[in-house]
Write an enzyme that holds these catalytic residues in place. Structure first.
Site, PDB file in Angstrom:
ATOM      1  N   GLY A 154       0.698  -1.215  -0.104  1.00  0.00           N
ATOM      2  CA  GLY A 154       0.191   0.059  -0.138  1.00  0.00           C
ATOM      3  C   GLY A 154       0.831   1.157   0.075  1.00  0.00           C
ATOM      4  O   GLY A 154       2.008   1.165   0.128  1.00  0.00           O
ATOM      5  N   CYS A 155       0.204   2.412  -0.306  1.00  0.00           N
ATOM      6  CA  CYS A 155       0.673   3.682  -0.420  1.00  0.00           C
ATOM      7  C   CYS A 155       1.343   4.113   0.944  1.00  0.00           C
ATOM      8  O   CYS A 155       2.627   4.524   1.195  1.00  0.00           O
ATOM      9  CB  CYS A 155       0.049   4.630  -1.146  1.00  0.00           C
ATOM     10  SG  CYS A 155      -1.572   4.893  -0.330  1.00  0.00           S
ATOM     11  N   TYR A 156       0.404   4.026   2.108  1.00  0.00           N
ATOM     12  CA  TYR A 156       0.991   4.497   3.279  1.00  0.00           C
ATOM     13  C   TYR A 156       2.232   3.698   3.846  1.00  0.00           C
ATOM     14  O   TYR A 156       3.153   3.903   4.264  1.00  0.00           O
ATOM     15  CB  TYR A 156      -0.176   4.740   4.322  1.00  0.00           C
ATOM     16  CG  TYR A 156      -1.143   5.831   4.210  1.00  0.00           C
ATOM     17  CD1 TYR A 156      -0.789   7.020   4.377  1.00  0.00           C
ATOM     18  CD2 TYR A 156      -2.316   5.524   3.967  1.00  0.00           C
ATOM     19  CE1 TYR A 156      -1.631   8.153   4.330  1.00  0.00           C
ATOM     20  CE2 TYR A 156      -3.430   6.473   4.080  1.00  0.00           C
ATOM     21  CZ  TYR A 156      -2.983   7.906   4.266  1.00  0.00           C
ATOM     22  OH  TYR A 156      -3.952   8.808   4.187  1.00  0.00           O
ATOM     23  N   THR A 158       4.410   1.785   2.328  1.00  0.00           N
ATOM     24  CA  THR A 158       5.526   2.013   1.595  1.00  0.00           C
ATOM     25  C   THR A 158       6.246   3.121   2.222  1.00  0.00           C
ATOM     26  O   THR A 158       7.531   3.281   2.672  1.00  0.00           O
ATOM     27  CB  THR A 158       5.462   2.345  -0.114  1.00  0.00           C
ATOM     28  OG1 THR A 158       4.684   1.222  -0.569  1.00  0.00           O
ATOM     29  CG2 THR A 158       6.569   3.022  -0.638  1.00  0.00           C
ATOM     30  N   SER A 159       5.847   4.410   2.300  1.00  0.00           N
ATOM     31  CA  SER A 159       6.254   5.671   3.339  1.00  0.00           C
ATOM     32  C   SER A 159       6.947   5.457   4.445  1.00  0.00           C
ATOM     33  O   SER A 159       8.018   5.688   4.866  1.00  0.00           O
ATOM     34  CB  SER A 159       5.490   6.786   3.041  1.00  0.00           C
ATOM     35  OG  SER A 159       4.225   6.391   3.434  1.00  0.00           O
TER      36      SER A 159
END
Length: 352
Positions: A154-156, A158-159
């Site tokens: 997911g995007c969150y 990953t960061s």
């Protein structure tokens, strides 16, 4: 190699199509969707005028006997809402085992079916969860190479993971109370029309949501626990901010007393060494900004120690549609098939 994108009309699918069109090892890109099947792609996405005039095929065509072989499709990207990828993945695994599957949804990110049920509900093919590798190349590159089944992160997550995992692997921080605070642009909510996505609802405000209850908590905790070698306590607090794309995550964790002096002087250099062979992670000497990764597959990372509270503070910024979704999917595709790791995704950020 011909590829297929199922869910090509959404934001992540649209970004994925754009990247694959310019990939040196991709031939034809088959576009599929459900509700928008039959529409001309450039009518739905005017940015593609003159470049992609294909009609969207019904997603169900992928399940037709012979479709994959007749069209010489080597990889399928599933850019679908959570829960929708399962039947396609199961069909491909059982009928087209040589085809690469990269699922951009959450259906195959979580290894434990009971954890999946807690956060997402029932899984229709749990027997295949162990087959999928969590596709964060900076952490699982060796497992991704040659694997034909990838759960794209997911995007969150990953960061957040790229910001904190080096510290977890080094044993620098306590693991019982990790706090991750994230700010995301509106494209992370997808294209579906909703009152909460109207301009007047999102402009000039920061909107926290699902604090402590966001589904991405499960995969973040899974990967943090694996990196730390023990279970972690995680509070994840996401918010929406008025920009179209980008995520900024700040992660906080208490430094172990015996590691404090080392961390004060060496943590940033340790991060730089940790990511020295990662082409898409840039460890900075200054705090990162989302505008400096916009439109790129980079994750910019920064870390420091707050001496007043003995707290490690790590930041990660990404473009949620590229490194947080489609760019990472192409990175996994490259590793899956032995292409150059940066093929098709080595673009500079869009700045200003």
């Amino acid at each position: 190699m011909n590829v297929c994108v199922v869910g090509a009309s959404g934001y992540a699918g649209q970004q994925l199509v754009a990247l694959l069109m310019n990939h040196p090892h991709v031939g034809k890109v088959f576009l599929m969707a459900s509700s928008t099947a039959g529409a001309r792609y450039s009518d739905l996405n005017p940015a593609f005028k003159g470049r992609m005039e294909e009609l969207l095929l019904p997603a169900s065509d992928l399940l037709l006997p012979g479709f994959v072989k007749e069209n010489d499709i080597g990889a399928v990207f599933l850019a679908l809402p959570h829960g929708a990828s399962m039947p396609y993945a199961q069909f491909l695994i059982e009928n087209e085992p040589e085809v690469g599957i990269i699922d951009l949804g959450a259906d195959f990110r979580i290894h434990d079916v009971e954890v999946y049920k807690k956060w997402y509900g029932d899984h229709t093919c749990p027997q295949y969860l162990d087959r999928f590798v969590y596709g964060l190349p900076e952490l699982h590159r060796d497992q991704i190479v040659g694997c034909r089944t990838i759960g794209n992160p997911g995007c969150y997550p990953t960061s957040i993971l790229l910001a904190l995992v080096p510290a977890l692997k080094a044993g620098v921080v306590e693991t019982d109370r990790i706090v991750a605070d994230s700010k995301s642009g509106m494209s992370g909510a997808g294209k579906t029309a909703a009152i909460s996505s109207l301009f007047t609802e999102v402009a000039e405000t920061v909107r926290p949501y699902k604090t402590g209850k966001h589904r991405h908590t499960a995969e973040i905790a899974q990967e943090m626990s694996q990196a730390a070698g023990e279970a972690v306590g995680l509070l994840f607090a996401p918010s929406i901010v008025p920009m179209s794309r980008g995520i900024q995550s700040t992660v906080y964790a208490a430094v172990k007393p015996e590691m404090l002096e080392w961390a004060k002087t060496s943590i940033l250099d340790y991060y730089k060494e940790f990511y020295k062979d990662a082409p898409f992670v840039r460890v900075l000497d200054e705090q990162p900004e989302t505008r400096n990764v916009r439109g790129s597959n980079y994750c910019d990372v920064w870390v420091t120690i707050d001496e007043e509270t003995s707290t490690l503070v790590a930041m990660g910024v990404i473009d949620n549609l590229v490194k947080g979704a489609s760019g990472q999917a192409v990175h996994n595709f490259n590793l899956m098939f032995g292409f150059e790791e940066t093929a098709g995704i080595n673009m500079l950020p869009l700045y200003p």
